[in-house]
Write a protein that holds these residues in place. Structure first.
Motif, short mmCIF file in Angstrom:
data_model
loop_
_atom_site.label_atom_id
_atom_site.label_comp_id
_atom_site.label_asym_id
_atom_site.label_seq_id
_atom_site.Cartn_x
_atom_site.Cartn_y
_atom_site.Cartn_z
N UNK A 1 0.81 -1.21 0.00
CA UNK A 1 0.00 0.00 0.00
C UNK A 1 0.84 1.26 0.00
N UNK A 2 1.94 1.23 0.75
CA UNK A 2 2.83 2.39 0.81
C UNK A 2 3.45 2.64 -0.57
N UNK A 3 3.83 1.55 -1.26
CA UNK A 3 4.42 1.67 -2.60
C UNK A 3 3.35 1.79 -3.69
N UNK A 4 2.09 1.74 -3.28
CA UNK A 4 0.94 1.86 -4.18
C UNK A 4 0.93 0.77 -5.26
N UNK A 5 1.23 -0.45 -4.85
CA UNK A 5 1.15 -1.57 -5.78
C UNK A 5 -0.28 -2.08 -5.81
N UNK A 6 -0.75 -2.46 -6.95
CA UNK A 6 -2.10 -2.98 -7.10
C UNK A 6 -3.17 -1.92 -6.90
N UNK A 7 -2.90 -0.71 -7.38
CA UNK A 7 -3.84 0.40 -7.19
C UNK A 7 -5.22 0.09 -7.76
N UNK A 8 -5.26 -0.48 -8.96
CA UNK A 8 -6.54 -0.73 -9.60
C UNK A 8 -7.36 -1.77 -8.82
N UNK A 9 -6.69 -2.83 -8.38
CA UNK A 9 -7.37 -3.87 -7.61
C UNK A 9 -7.87 -3.32 -6.29
N UNK B 1 -13.01 0.91 -3.18
CA UNK B 1 -13.52 2.21 -3.58
C UNK B 1 -12.66 3.35 -3.07
N UNK B 2 -11.47 3.03 -2.55
CA UNK B 2 -10.56 4.05 -2.02
C UNK B 2 -9.23 3.93 -2.72
N UNK B 3 -8.41 4.99 -2.57
CA UNK B 3 -7.07 4.91 -3.15
C UNK B 3 -6.04 4.65 -2.06
#
Length: 178
Positions: free
Chosen positions: A124-132, A138-140
């Protein structure tokens, strides 16, 4: 004739409660392993688990053991028995100052907690899998880094305040005893 429990403790090396607890833990672990074995992704989970164990033992452990050794060196600590032969319990205080609280664990605990949180929330910190993540929640993932930094700062703040409280209490008790 010796009583059965002391003989058991001498033969086993620990108490009967310890053995019972280990049996319960191994039983629970076996049950979980059997449940996971039925999963389609069991091989991937096993590979991930073995990889995590190897990564910890070969990479992470040497890093944090070395960092702890450096920290103890900076704070004037040595291994389990100090150069003066004091017991491990004596190392909760600063050498040469009887009973003074040591900052060692007040640094270790927030670093450990922060490091574990970092590892858990690293994707989450590296923002991996943003789309999933967006599709599932429903959040980023934008707040992950900021929140981890805030929690880390709070851990160090609480630990620092607790160390300060311990120092003040030591000075009051130490000051009246002199």
């Amino acid at each position: 004739m010796a009583e059965p429990l002391p003989r058991f403790r001498a033969a086993y090396g620990s108490s009967l409660q310890h053995l019972v607890l280990l049996i319960v833990c191994f039983t629970l672990t076996g049950w979980v392993a059997l449940r996971i074995a039925e999963e389609a992704t069991a091989g991937r989970m096993l590979l991930w688990f073995v990889g995590a164990a190897v990564a910890h033992d070969l990479v992470l452990f040497p890093i944090y053991a070395s960092a702890d050794r450096v920290l103890r060196g900076v704070l004037g600590r040595s291994g389990p028995a100090g150069p003066d032969g004091r017991s491990p319990a004596a190392h909760h205080s600063v050498p040469g100052r009887a009973g003074q609280p040591s900052p060692l664990n007040h640094i270790r605990v927030p670093v450990l907690a922060s490091g574990l949180l970092f590892l858990v929330y690293l994707p989450g910190i590296l923002r991996q899998g943003q789309e999933t993540y967006l599709a599932a929640t429903g959040q980023n993932q934008h707040p992950y880094l900021a929140r981890w930094l805030v929690v880390t700062a709070a851990l160090f703040l609480v630990s620092g305040v607790w160390y300060l409280v311990r120092q003040i209490r030591w000075r009051r008790v130490g000051g009246s005893a002199r």
